[in-house]
Structure formats: structure tokens, C-alpha cells
Design a protein around this motif. Structure first.
Motif, PDB file in Angstrom:
ATOM      1  N   ARG B  44       0.645  -1.315  -0.156  1.00 58.73           N
ATOM      2  CA  ARG B  44       0.122   0.008   0.027  1.00 58.73           C
ATOM      3  C   ARG B  44       0.760   1.701  -0.265  1.00 58.73           C
ATOM      4  N   GLU B  45       2.055   1.114   0.846  1.00 60.87           N
ATOM      5  CA  GLU B  45       2.808   2.054   1.057  1.00 60.87           C
ATOM      6  C   GLU B  45       3.923   2.771  -0.348  1.00 60.87           C
ATOM      7  N   ALA B  46       3.956   1.721  -0.958  1.00 57.72           N
ATOM      8  CA  ALA B  46       4.565   1.733  -2.127  1.00 57.72           C
ATOM      9  C   ALA B  46       3.496   2.619  -3.246  1.00 57.72           C
ATOM     10  N   THR B  47       2.276   1.906  -3.593  1.00 54.62           N
ATOM     11  CA  THR B  47       0.972   2.832  -3.973  1.00 54.62           C
ATOM     12  C   THR B  47       1.100   3.850  -3.965  1.00 54.62           C
ATOM     13  N   GLY B  48       1.201   4.198  -2.624  1.00 55.83           N
ATOM     14  CA  GLY B  48       0.543   6.209  -1.991  1.00 55.83           C
ATOM     15  C   GLY B  48       1.949   6.361  -2.909  1.00 55.83           C
ATOM     16  N   GLU B  49       3.452   6.669  -2.510  1.00 58.27           N
ATOM     17  CA  GLU B  49       4.495   6.651  -3.180  1.00 58.27           C
ATOM     18  C   GLU B  49       4.001   6.882  -5.094  1.00 58.27           C
ATOM     19  N   LEU B  50       3.037   5.810  -5.189  1.00 56.27           N
ATOM     20  CA  LEU B  50       3.090   6.407  -7.464  1.00 56.27           C
ATOM     21  C   LEU B  50       2.722   7.681  -7.495  1.00 56.27           C
ATOM     22  N   ALA B  51       1.548   8.503  -5.909  1.00 54.36           N
ATOM     23  CA  ALA B  51       1.178   9.675  -6.584  1.00 54.36           C
ATOM     24  C   ALA B  51       2.253  10.932  -6.938  1.00 54.36           C
ATOM     25  N   LEU B  52       2.873  10.215  -6.062  1.00 56.88           N
ATOM     26  CA  LEU B  52       4.907  12.168  -6.413  1.00 56.88           C
ATOM     27  C   LEU B  52       5.290  11.143  -7.078  1.00 56.88           C
ATOM     28  N   THR B  53       4.464  10.841  -8.596  1.00 58.93           N
ATOM     29  CA  THR B  53       5.193  10.593  -9.526  1.00 58.93           C
ATOM     30  C   THR B  53       4.675  11.489 -10.159  1.00 58.93           C
ATOM     31  N   VAL B  54       3.606  12.470 -10.576  1.00 64.29           N
ATOM     32  CA  VAL B  54       3.566  12.545 -11.066  1.00 64.29           C
ATOM     33  C   VAL B  54       3.160  14.271 -11.421  1.00 64.29           C
ATOM     34  N   PRO B  55       3.553  15.334 -12.317  1.00 62.92           N
ATOM     35  CA  PRO B  55       3.495  16.155 -12.357  1.00 62.92           C
ATOM     36  C   PRO B  55       3.206  17.154 -11.080  1.00 62.92           C
ATOM     37  N   ALA B  56       3.542  17.859 -10.020  1.00 64.89           N
ATOM     38  CA  ALA B  56       3.072  18.897  -9.572  1.00 64.89           C
ATOM     39  C   ALA B  56       1.615  20.092 -10.118  1.00 64.89           C
ATOM     40  N   GLN B  57       0.815  19.717 -10.351  1.00 66.34           N
ATOM     41  CA  GLN B  57       0.069  21.363 -10.482  1.00 66.34           C
ATOM     42  C   GLN B  57      -0.553  21.935  -8.933  1.00 66.34           C
ATOM     43  N   THR B  58      -1.120  22.693  -9.298  1.00 62.67           N
ATOM     44  CA  THR B  58      -1.832  23.334  -7.863  1.00 62.67           C
ATOM     45  C   THR B  58      -3.381  23.791  -7.521  1.00 62.67           C
TER      46      THR B  58
END
Lengths: 189, 238
Positions: B44-58
Motif C-alpha cells: 500500500r505504501e508503495a502504491t501511495g508513493e506512486l502519486a508523487l511521480t505525477v507532475p505537480a499541479q496546484t
């Protein structure tokens, strides 16, 4: 409970306060999490308006379900990421539209771009954690990366993923599991 | 050591990719396996980290206002923005109050109806019957199926199984109730099929089940076991 980073401890303290109905803690949690959650929703939905609506749903869920958060199951960040993904997948299925962002080749190129030291996204982010996670993801074997990205960023079932990449179901399952475990291992060492 | 197949299932579960029946079977396995729970947390934690690979948008500021206003309403306390508004904003609040009263009346009516339904159900235990349809798990024989009629008030039920081949020598099928308030599945006894793979048995759980979410049939040592050990062959929710 698993080992926690200072950020995870702080998130957990905030969610406890949110569960008690403290709106100030909710505001702080929103400010901390809305960026990455919105970015995820936008990438998956490819529609700013829908991403905003999805995020509103997610934060209302966080408010109403904070009491059910279980630190033994995941960190607060992961919990909210999974809530967001679930809401977004509901929306994708509701509009019966497959995600346009990810095809295996496109994703490979996109991730390839992101891995470049001077990629535009990295410059904009200026966020060490984001760069670190991207870099670790890019270190995975391409077939594992492809499988977990299709599994995470789209609403495809594992059967559909197997059909998309032309591999047996068992192979796809193993690639997802190995890829996730390898990513986790590299991020925690 | 967790079997590879189960590890794969954990990966799919972490991503929400399992089918409902597979999910129920996996959750059953999860309930009695600390090692599997630890693996799932890592996945699950690895899955959560995947969200951080997305280009940041505000996200836009308007979204922040929308969300915080809704939460302020839910928390029944005025937002800072609301405090700054002029007194003319009483109209929507009056409408909201009227709606609240209306909802209150509806809630009272609902409670009355629920009380009446409870009374009717109390008079006739059959009214409480909950039906569960069990299908083969990945390890189960294709074609086997079962239906459970469960009476929570009487803590008893009937299971009908068809097309389930007899277990290997020295083994028995055992029925389990997955209860929301029990960590481990509750045994509902050994189930023996005839030569045609059919069984129809009345059963009772060995402990009080308060909120049964699923029933499952596993292969266990002959005579049954107090705590589930073997693989699930049939599982299903209501």
C-alpha cells in the motif's frame, strides 16, 4: 505500528484532530495534501473541472471518515491517495471513458522525460521527495513499471492490463507485486 | 512464508483490482495472517508513493474555499468568510434551517418505521433471514456453488452446496462466518458432501456473530479446526 517519518507522525496527529471535528486541523491537512492529490486526480481524469469535483468529494470523505483511519493499515498520505484513486476510478467508469494519458508507449516516454535530470516537471517541483520517488520508479525494470503504472493510473482491470500488454494474467500479477515491493524497498533504504 | 499467489493477490488488493469475491476471500485470509497484513502495508505504501511521480499541479484557490465552506457547514460552525458577510445572508441560512427541520421530521418518521419493522422482524425470525451466495475462490473447484440462509437473531442457518467434490482423505470441508467484530472467522462446523457433491445442512456458529459480512468454506484437517488453517474453496457475501 510501522516505523513513521516525522511527516507521517505529523499527518497522523492532524487526522486525529480532524476526527475530533477540529476544522483548523482539517485546513492544515488540506493545505498539506491537496497539491499531490489534485495532481493525481488531474493526471487520471485529464479534466480540471472533474479533478476539482473529485478532490472535493475526497476531502469531504476525509472529514467524515477520519475516525475510521487505521494507522496499522497505511500512512495518512497513502490512505488519502487510495481514497482519491478510488473516487477518480468511479468517475472514469461512470463516464465510460478510458484514460487517454496512459498507453504503454506514451507512459514510457512520459516517465522517460520525467527521469531526465533537467526535466521541466522536476524544475517546477523543486521537491526532493518527488524527484527521489520518480527516480526510483524509473530504476524499475520497464515491464514492472509499465504494469504498475497501468494498474495505478488507469481504471483497467488486471485482465484488461494483461490484454493491453499482451502477457498472461499471472505474469502481470507478478510484475505488479514485484514492482511495488522493489519500489518500496528502494524508497526505504 | 506467504505463497507467491497470495503475494500477487496482495498487490492487486492494494490497488483495488480484485473482484468482489476475490476481495472477500483475501480479506478472510488477511484476518488471521499478520505476515500478510505487513506485506499488504508495504504494498500500500508503495502504491501511495506512486502519486508523487505525477507532475505537480496546484489546485485553484476557489477549490480550497469550496471545500472549507462545505466542511464548515458540516462542522456546524461558521467559516471565517461567513463571519465577514453582511447580515443579508440570513436567507440561505433560514432555508437551511427549514430544510433541517424538514429532515428532522423525516428522520423521526424513519425511526418510527424502523421500530415498526424491528417489531415485525422480532415477531417472525424468518423476516431476519440474510442470503449469501458462495462462489469458488481461485483455489476452489469450478462449478461448485453454495447458498447460505442466515438468521442472525437465532444465530443459526442453512447451507446448501452443489457440485463440490469430496475432499482428499483425512480432510473435511469447514464452514466459517466472517464477522465484522471478530478478528478471526467464526467456525460454523464441518460440512460433508454426498457422492454427488451435494450437502444441505443446518448449522450454528460456535461464537456469537454480530455482523456477518461473508461466509466461506475451507479445506481443513478431518473433524475440523478451531481456527481456520486451510485454503478457502468457496466464499461469498450477502
Amino acid at each position: 505500528m510501522a516505523f513513521e517519518t516525522p511527516q507521517q507522525v505529523s499527518d497522523r496527529e492532524m487526522i486525529v484532530k480532524v476526527a475530533r471535528g477540529e476544522t483548523a486541523a482539517f485546513r492544515a491537512l488540506y493545505d498539506r495534501l491537496s497539491g499531490p492529490l489534485y495532481s493525481l486526480a488531474l493526471k487520471m481524469l485529464n479534466d480540471a473541472g472533474e479533478a476539482e469535483d473529485a478532490l472535493q468529494d475526497v476531502f469531504v470523505q476525509i472529514w467524515s471518515r477520519a475516525k475510521t483511519y487505521d494507522p496499522d493499515q497505511s500512512s495518512v498520505f497513502t490512505w488519502t491517495v487510495l481514497l482519491t484513486r478510488s473516487r477518480v476510478v468511479d468517475r472514469l467508469r461512470a463516464r465510460e471513458r478510458r484514460l487517454r494519458v496512459v498507453t504503454a508507449e506514451e507512459q514510457g516516454r512520459k516517465v522517460g522525460d520525467a527521469s531526465t535530470a533537467a526535466s521541466a516537471a522536476d524544475i517546477v517541483d523543486k521537491n526532493e521527495e518527488v524527484v527521489r520517488v520518480r527516480s526510483k520508479l524509473n530504476e524499475l525494470p520497464s515491464e514492472q513499471r509499465e504494469a504498475i503504472e497501468l494498474a495505478f493510473f488507469t481504471d483497467l482491470s488486471h485482465h484488461e492490463i494483461a490484454a493491453r500488454i499482451g502477457q498472461p494474467l499471472g505474469t502481470v500479477k507478478a510484475r505488479i507485486r514485484r514492482g511495488l515491493l522493489k519500489l518500496r524497498e528502494r524508497l526505504t533504504t | 512464508m506467504i505463497p507467491e499467489e497470495q503475494q500477487d493477490q496482495a498487490g492487486l488488493y492494494a490497488l483495488g483490482l480484485l473482484e468482489p469475491d476475490q476481495t472477500a476471500a483475501f480479506e478472510l485470509a488477511l484476518s488471521g495472517n499478520a505476515e500478510l497484513r505487513a506485506l499488504l502495508r508495504e504494498l500500500r505504501e508503495a502504491t501511495g508513493e506512486l502519486a508523487l511521480t505525477v507532475p505537480a499541479q496546484t489546485p485553484p484557490e476557489s477549490l480550497r474555499r469550496r471545500v472549507l465552506s462545505e466542511i464548515a457547514l458540516r462542522a456546524q460552525e461558521p467559516t471565517p468568510m461567513a463571519q465577514e458577510r453582511s447580515s443579508r445572508v440570513w436567507v440561505p441560512w433560514a432555508i437551511a434551517a427549514a430544510l433541517l427541520v424538514f429532515c428532522g421530521l423525516l428522520a423521526i418518521d424513519r425511526v418510527r418505521l424502523q421500530q415498526k419493522l424491528t417489531e415485525v422482524r422480532a415477531e417472525d425470525p424468518l423476516m431476519q433471514t440474510v442470503f449469501f451466495t458462495l462462489a469458488p475462490s481461485e483455489a476452489g473447484p469450478a462449478g461448485a456453488k453454495a447458498t447460505v440462509a442466515w438468521l442472525p437473531g437465532l444465530q443459526t442457518g442453512v447451507i446448501r452446496i452443489t457440485n463440490l467434490p469430496a475432499p482428499a482423505s483425512g480432510r473435511d470441508y469447514q464452514l466459517w462466518a466472517v464477522d465484522a467484530v471478530h478478528k478471526d472467522p467464526i467456525s460454523a462446523g464441518v460440512v460433508r458432501v454426498d457422492k454427488n457433491g451435494v450437502a444441505q445442512i443446518r448449522f450454528k456458529t460456535v461464537e456469537m456473530a454480530q455482523n456477518v459480512k461473508a461466509f466461506a468454506v475451507s479445506v481443513e484437517r478431518e473433524g475440523g479446526v478451531p481456527k481456520k488453517e486451510g485454503p478457502i474453496v468457496l466464499v461469498g457475501t450477502a
